[in-house]
Motif scaffolding. Structure first.
Motif, PDB file in Angstrom:
ATOM      1  N   THR A  62      10.538  -7.466  14.020  1.00  0.00           N
ATOM      2  CA  THR A  62      11.804  -6.903  13.152  1.00  0.00           C
ATOM      3  C   THR A  62      12.526  -5.902  14.014  1.00  0.00           C
ATOM      4  O   THR A  62      12.107  -5.690  15.068  1.00  0.00           O
ATOM      5  CB  THR A  62      11.212  -6.020  12.115  1.00  0.00           C
ATOM      6  OG1 THR A  62      12.302  -5.906  11.061  1.00  0.00           O
ATOM      7  CG2 THR A  62      10.613  -5.060  12.344  1.00  0.00           C
ATOM      8  N   THR A  63      13.804  -5.917  13.544  1.00  0.00           N
ATOM      9  CA  THR A  63      14.638  -5.238  14.521  1.00  0.00           C
ATOM     10  C   THR A  63      15.204  -3.805  13.523  1.00  0.00           C
ATOM     11  O   THR A  63      15.465  -4.049  12.149  1.00  0.00           O
ATOM     12  CB  THR A  63      15.920  -5.778  14.761  1.00  0.00           C
ATOM     13  OG1 THR A  63      15.518  -7.024  15.545  1.00  0.00           O
ATOM     14  CG2 THR A  63      17.048  -5.058  15.576  1.00  0.00           C
ATOM     15  N   TYR A  65      17.533   0.108  13.534  1.00  0.00           N
ATOM     16  CA  TYR A  65      18.347   0.850  14.224  1.00  0.00           C
ATOM     17  C   TYR A  65      17.809   2.132  14.072  1.00  0.00           C
ATOM     18  O   TYR A  65      17.636   2.575  12.931  1.00  0.00           O
ATOM     19  CB  TYR A  65      19.778   0.691  13.572  1.00  0.00           C
ATOM     20  CG  TYR A  65      20.338  -0.813  14.029  1.00  0.00           C
ATOM     21  CD1 TYR A  65      20.709  -0.985  15.164  1.00  0.00           C
ATOM     22  CD2 TYR A  65      20.348  -1.515  13.241  1.00  0.00           C
ATOM     23  CE1 TYR A  65      21.191  -2.351  15.569  1.00  0.00           C
ATOM     24  CE2 TYR A  65      20.443  -3.163  13.413  1.00  0.00           C
ATOM     25  CZ  TYR A  65      20.850  -3.204  14.550  1.00  0.00           C
ATOM     26  OH  TYR A  65      21.485  -4.695  14.805  1.00  0.00           O
TER      27      TYR A  65
END
Length: 130
Positions: A62-63, A65
């Motif tokens: 998963t990405t 921020y």
């Protein structure tokens, strides 16, 4: 020239070949035969062992921020406490942090019960304003 006039010949000897080289070296053949026998024995031994348990499905990448100062503090905390907290790696640390936050929210907002509903993908991208 008829078929009976032709002589069957082999390849000419290699330049610089010694007289001892007239006898072929069979060590490579022996090595291959022994390797094949060893492979066969190990295959038979593996067939007699019980089947390995199924591996759990791999984790989903998963990405996210993260603000640079939060990421810095998290990495420093991970490095300082990895052994004491038995974190296998950074992913394990992050997974445990998410599990702790999820459990805290379940207690605070859902009487300690797991949240229910349809697990759909989250909307992609960052919010327009922070």
């Amino acid at each position: 020239m008829s078929a009976t006039d032709r002589a069957i010949t082999g390849l000419p000897p290699r330049p610089g070949a010694s007289a001892r080289a007239a006898t072929p070296d069979v060590s490579a053949l022996r090595r291959d035969r022994n390797k094949a026998a060893t492979d066969l024995a190990s295959t038979a031994a593996a067939a007699q062992q019980p089947a390995e348990p199924e591996k759990k499905p791999s984790n989903k990448p998963t990405t996210v921020y993260i603000a640079p100062d939060v990421l810095k503090e998290a990495r420093l905390a991970f490095k300082a406490t990895q052994s004491a907290e038995a974190d296998r790696n950074w992913s394990h640390f992050v997974e445990k942090a998410l599990a702790d936050a999820t459990q805290r929210r379940a207690v605070q907002h859902n009487d300690g019960n797991a949240f229910e509903g349809e697990d759909k993908p989250l909307p992609p991208g960052r919010p327009l304003a922070d």
